[in-house]
Structure formats: C-alpha cells, structure tokens
Write an enzyme that holds these catalytic residues in place. Structure first.
Site, PDB file in Angstrom:
ATOM      1  N   CYS A  79       0.829  -1.210   0.000  1.00 35.93           N
ATOM      2  CA  CYS A  79       0.000   0.000   0.000  1.00 35.93           C
ATOM      3  C   CYS A  79       0.872   1.272   0.000  1.00 35.93           C
ATOM      4  O   CYS A  79       1.559   1.512  -0.985  1.00 35.93           O
ATOM      5  CB  CYS A  79      -0.961  -0.053   1.177  1.00 35.93           C
ATOM      6  SG  CYS A  79      -2.423   0.891   0.854  1.00 35.93           S
ATOM      7  N   HIS A 167      -3.859  -4.886   0.568  1.00 38.57           N
ATOM      8  CA  HIS A 167      -3.340  -5.363   1.853  1.00 38.57           C
ATOM      9  C   HIS A 167      -3.353  -6.895   1.941  1.00 38.57           C
ATOM     10  O   HIS A 167      -4.375  -7.475   2.274  1.00 38.57           O
ATOM     11  CB  HIS A 167      -4.173  -4.788   3.003  1.00 38.57           C
ATOM     12  CG  HIS A 167      -3.907  -3.342   3.253  1.00 38.57           C
ATOM     13  ND1 HIS A 167      -2.847  -2.899   4.009  1.00 38.57           N
ATOM     14  CD2 HIS A 167      -4.552  -2.242   2.830  1.00 38.57           C
ATOM     15  CE1 HIS A 167      -2.853  -1.588   4.051  1.00 38.57           C
ATOM     16  NE2 HIS A 167      -3.878  -1.150   3.346  1.00 38.57           N
ATOM     17  N   GLU A 169      -2.161  -8.653   4.181  1.00 34.54           N
ATOM     18  CA  GLU A 169      -2.190  -9.105   5.575  1.00 34.54           C
ATOM     19  C   GLU A 169      -3.591  -9.232   6.152  1.00 34.54           C
ATOM     20  O   GLU A 169      -3.778  -9.856   7.189  1.00 34.54           O
ATOM     21  CB  GLU A 169      -1.341  -8.174   6.456  1.00 34.54           C
ATOM     22  CG  GLU A 169      -1.903  -6.769   6.671  1.00 34.54           C
ATOM     23  CD  GLU A 169      -1.581  -5.782   5.546  1.00 34.54           C
ATOM     24  OE1 GLU A 169      -1.305  -6.236   4.409  1.00 34.54           O
ATOM     25  OE2 GLU A 169      -1.624  -4.573   5.796  1.00 34.54           O
TER      26      GLU A 169
END
Ligand code: XMP
Length: 506
Positions: A79, A167, A169
């Site tokens: 990002c 993202h 994660e």
C-alpha cells in the site's frame, strides 16, 4: 541463527497484522519504526514496508532513504510502501476515486512472477488507500491488476523489489497469505519459527542474561504472567520467586486454585493474603478511577513489602507482550501503555526489567504455553482485569458485596464450562449493580440486588460484541443465581457492543 524479516512501520493500523501473518507462516519478524532499520543485523533476510495513514504527497509523510536496503535485501512494499517506492522512483501518485476502496478482484498478468505464484484469476483482495499510482516508472513491471487499478502489483526490473497496492495481511484478501508466503520463498526463508525453537532460544538467552541473579515476578493468574513464569523457571529454576497477591477481588476460590495450579508446574510461589488491607483502603470509595488507583497502588505496596523480605533481588520479570511494545514504539504518537497490573513497579523498586514474552503475540503465548506442557484450562483462561471484581462492583466495595458477586460469577462461569460455551466467548463475568428492585419469593416481597451477566466475543478486546448465548442457558443461570445467591433477586444480560460500550462496566 534465527532468520528474521524486518517490517518497517509507516504507521498503518494493519502493520501488526503483517507480523502476525508472517508468524503464522513460522517466520520470525520484527516491526520497527520506518527510520530504525537495524543496519548490522545479520539475521535479516528481507524487508516489508507497511501501509501508512499518510499520503506520499503529504508534507509530513515518512520518506526514509531506502536505496541501501533495496540493494541488499528482497523488499515488499504494501500500500503506502508500494506507492512510496513508485513515488521515489519518479512515478506519480495521485488521489484515486472511491471505487478503489474495499473489495476488488485481482488478476495476475505475469503468472511467471514469483510473487504471483499460485494466484488464480479474480482473487479477492482488500484495497484501503486514498491514493493510487498514476504514472508508473519505466522499469516497473506490472504483474497484476484489478478492474479499477492498473498497477495493483508490480516488480521493479533488475531488483528484488515488489509492491502491492492492496493489503495481503488482512483476512479479506483471500490470497494474502499465499502472496506473503511467496515473498518468503523469494527471501529463501527457512521458516523455522516454532514454539519449540522460541523456548529453546529464549531459555538460553535468559540463562545468559540472568546468570545466577535472583528474579521476582508478579503472578496474576492470567496467561501472560503464567507463561513468563514457567519459561523463567526453566531457565533459572529456584532463582525465580513468584508473588501472587490476593487483593480480595479475585474470583471465588481463585487464590487457592491458582496456587495449586502453580504448585503443579513446579514454581516457587509466595501467596499473600492481603484482603483485609484492600477492603480497608477501599472502604467508602465509589469513584471508579479512584478505586482503580487504590487497587493499583495497594498492589505495588504489598508486592514491594514481600520483595523486601527476599534478599538480593536484581530483576523484575513482567509478562509484557508484543502488542504493548509495538504500541510504545509507535511512530504516530500513541501514549506509552504501561502494563496495567504492575505499572509503576519498576521505578519504585529500582530493579532491572526482564520480559521474556516481549516479542510474542497473544496467540503465540498460548502456543508456547502448550509446548511448555501447561494445562489447557490455564492457557485458555479468559482475560481478567487487574483490579478484578473491584471494577465489577459498581459503587463502594464491601466484603459482603464481593461474596455476592463471587457466588453469582462462579455459577455463570461454571455454567459456561458445563455447557461447553466457555471457549466460545472471549471473556465473561458478572457485575453487581448498585440497584435494588422489588421481587417476590414465596409469599414474601423482596427488595434486593441486581446482577448483570456480561459475555463478549472479540479477537483483541479493542472491539467486542455481546455473545449470543442460548436463551435456555441464560434462563438456567438466572434461575440458579436467584435461587442460590442470597441477596440477588434479579438477573439481566448486557447486550451492548464495544464500541460504544466497553467490556468492563467501570
Ligand atoms: P474495556 O473495559 O476497556 O476492557 O473494554 C478491555 C480489556 O481490558 C481488560 N481491562 C483491564 N485489564 N487492568 C487490566 O489488567 C485494568 O485496569 C483493566 N481494565 C480493563 C478488560 O477485562 C478487557 O479484557
């Protein structure tokens, strides 16, 4: 040597999640502020740049020099991290439109790229940025796009550097863990971070650090302090003394139960019965913050007294875990969080601090506890606040109110266990309200106390929802409490979520 990935933190709320996902992949990693890269650490094998609340175009955004890092290690920008790499290579990053927020479908363009290995077309990813890369630097090769974002992922030609504008994660990114794992393959990672390895290396480290010094530790009955104690016990045995204080605000029979559990773990524990002292100090106090302060200060007082009875103590051990540390390192100006139960102790006692769990996330603490052979009921115990029932008795605290609440709470908790609901909820307990109401028992009118039951689901206590416990269960518990606990004629269930409510009532 244990290999590690360094996560440079640019302040995103999901930075910790990157760490957790890597640890789930058995990869050891450390999160450091964006400008604190450990230059001479030979165990580093790769670097991840996190997201950020800032735009690269903001004057105050973080812009560290990354050239030497990019030359030396594989790098993955996430990002903001990806946008900053583009921005610092003369690319252009501009405000995107709202279609670029939230869910998006990723399609790999270059399926041969090692970061995209095993990523199918139309994989769901999560975008969360106000900006997007609009001019892509020449030597950036786009390796995946989405409907609205042309450069969703890229590789920098001639370098071991990648960027993704989503993202990986977060759980909403279905292929996130595969992408992170692909990055670890790029780093040639051994992925050797396991509870057993952690225990072995930590025990060795503690032996070296502490030598023959004496250490004290405040036990709370909770997972973090218990696992710290067992780990230290492995390293230094009888040189560790644990102190467990009964402040009169523990659960029913908790003091005795916990002491027994620790005995079985072979720990050297001093149990201190300080109930009367705390009841005396708290007499007539109704203001929540004041109660909390008195309980905290009282704890330090008692702990200090006990510690002084022991000779030559050099260290104070604390069960601080990684989220506390990261928060205190935070670059975006959070206040440093002091460990609730022992805040103020290190200063007062002039001892050196040892924190064996300081690099672990909560779920890892549990895994380590299991590996250390601790019993499941100790590991899965619900969180319990340091000030204990003190913040669950609204208004002033008396031994009689403690008795009432302990009895009601015990019925509730035992019920959860019997109905196999205990592990389904994050935390549960009873609250005694300073409210009396009219009831009828047999032929007699009663005018007695109200108990609230609270049970929540959560993953980190930052947000929580009320647990949808079965009506039959609630009915049974309510009946049992009213019938068995003298002084209670009404039971209610708290259906507030956090936010806007909190888990505890005070
Ligand atoms: P709240 O009430 O803020 O609670 O939603 C979040 C979590 O923190 C625990 N808690 C405490 N723990 N000392 C502690 O050790 C405290 O003073 C304290 N206050 C809240 C609470 O039980 C929940 O798990």
């Amino acid at each position: 040597m244990l290999e590690k990935i360094i996560i440079l933190d640019f302040g995103s709320q999901t930075t910790q999640l990157i760490g957790r996902r890597l640890r789930e992949l058995n990869m050891y990693c450390e999160i450091v502020p964006y400008n604190k890269f450990p230059e001479n650490d030979e165990s580093v094998i790769g670097v991840i740049l996190s997201g950020s609340p800032f735009s690269v175009n903001d004057a105050e955004s973080f812009k560290p020099e990354l050239t030497s890092i990019r030359k030396k290690y594989p790098v993955l920008g996430i990002c903001y991290g990806a946008q900053y790499l583009a921005y610092s290579s003369d690319g252009k990053v501009e405000k995107g439109d709202s279609r670029e927020y939230g869910r998006a479908m990723l399609t790999p363009i270059n399926t041969k790229d090692p970061l995209m290995k095993g990523i199918p077309e139309n994989s769901q990813v999560w975008m969360s940025h106000g900006d997007t890369i609009t001019t892509i630097p020449d030597h950036f090769q786009i390796i995946a796009n989405t409907e609205d974002v042309q450069c969703a992922a890229y590789h920098i030609e001639g370098e071991n550097t990648w960027g993704v504008q989503f993202h990986p994660e977060v759980y909403h990114t279905e292929v996130g863990i595969t992408i992170l794992d692909n990055f670890l393959t790029i780093c040639n990672a051994k992925k050797d971070w396991t509870p057993a390895n952690f225990i072995e290396s930590t025990v060795n480290q503690l032996k070296e650090q502490l030598g023959n010094d004496k250490v004290i530790l405040a036990l709370s009955g909770g997972v973090d302090s218990s696992v710290s104690a067992v780990l230290l016990n492995r390293a230094i045995g009888k040189n560790l003394t644990c102190i467990f204080v009964d402040n009169g605000l523990l659960r029913k029979n908790e003091f005795e139960k916990v002491l027994k559990d620790y005995e079985h773990l072979g720990l050297n524990v001093i149990g201190v019965d300080a109930k009367e002292y705390f009841y005396q100090e708290l007499k007539g106090v109704t203001e929540p913050e004041k109660k909390r302060k008195i309980i905290g200060k009282g704890f330090i007082e008692i702990f200090d007294q006990e510690a002084h009875k022991l000779k030559d103590i050099k260290w104070l051990a604390q069960g601080t875990i990684y989220p506390d540390i990261i928060e205190s390192l935070s670059i975006t100006g959070h206040v440093i969080k002091s460990h609730h139960n022992v805040g103020g102790l290190p200063e007062k006692m002039n001892l050196k601090l040892v924190e064996p769990l300081r690099l672990l996330f909560k779920d890892e603490v549990r895994r380590v506890g299991r590996e250390l052979g601790m019993e499941e009921h100790l590991i899965k115990r619900h969180p319990f606040p340091g000030p204990g029932l003190g913040v669950r008795i609204l208004g002033d605290i008396t031994p009689e109110k403690v008795r009432i609440l302990q009895d009601a709470d015990d019925i509730f908790i035992q019920g959860l266990r019997d109905w196999n609901l205990y592990d389904e909820v994050w935390q549960a307990g009873a609250i005694l309200l300073p409210v009396q109401s009219v009831g009828v028992m047999g032929d007699e009118r009663t005018y007695e106390n109200t108990v609230t039951l609270r049970a929540v689901t959560s993953t980190d206590a930052m947000t929580a929802d009320w647990a949808r416990l079965p009506y039959e269960f609630l009915a049974k518990i309510s009946n049992e409490i009213i019938n068995k606990v003298k002084g209670v004629n009404r039971v209610v269930y708290d259906i507030s979520s956090k936010p806007p409510a909190t888990i505890e009532w005070e």
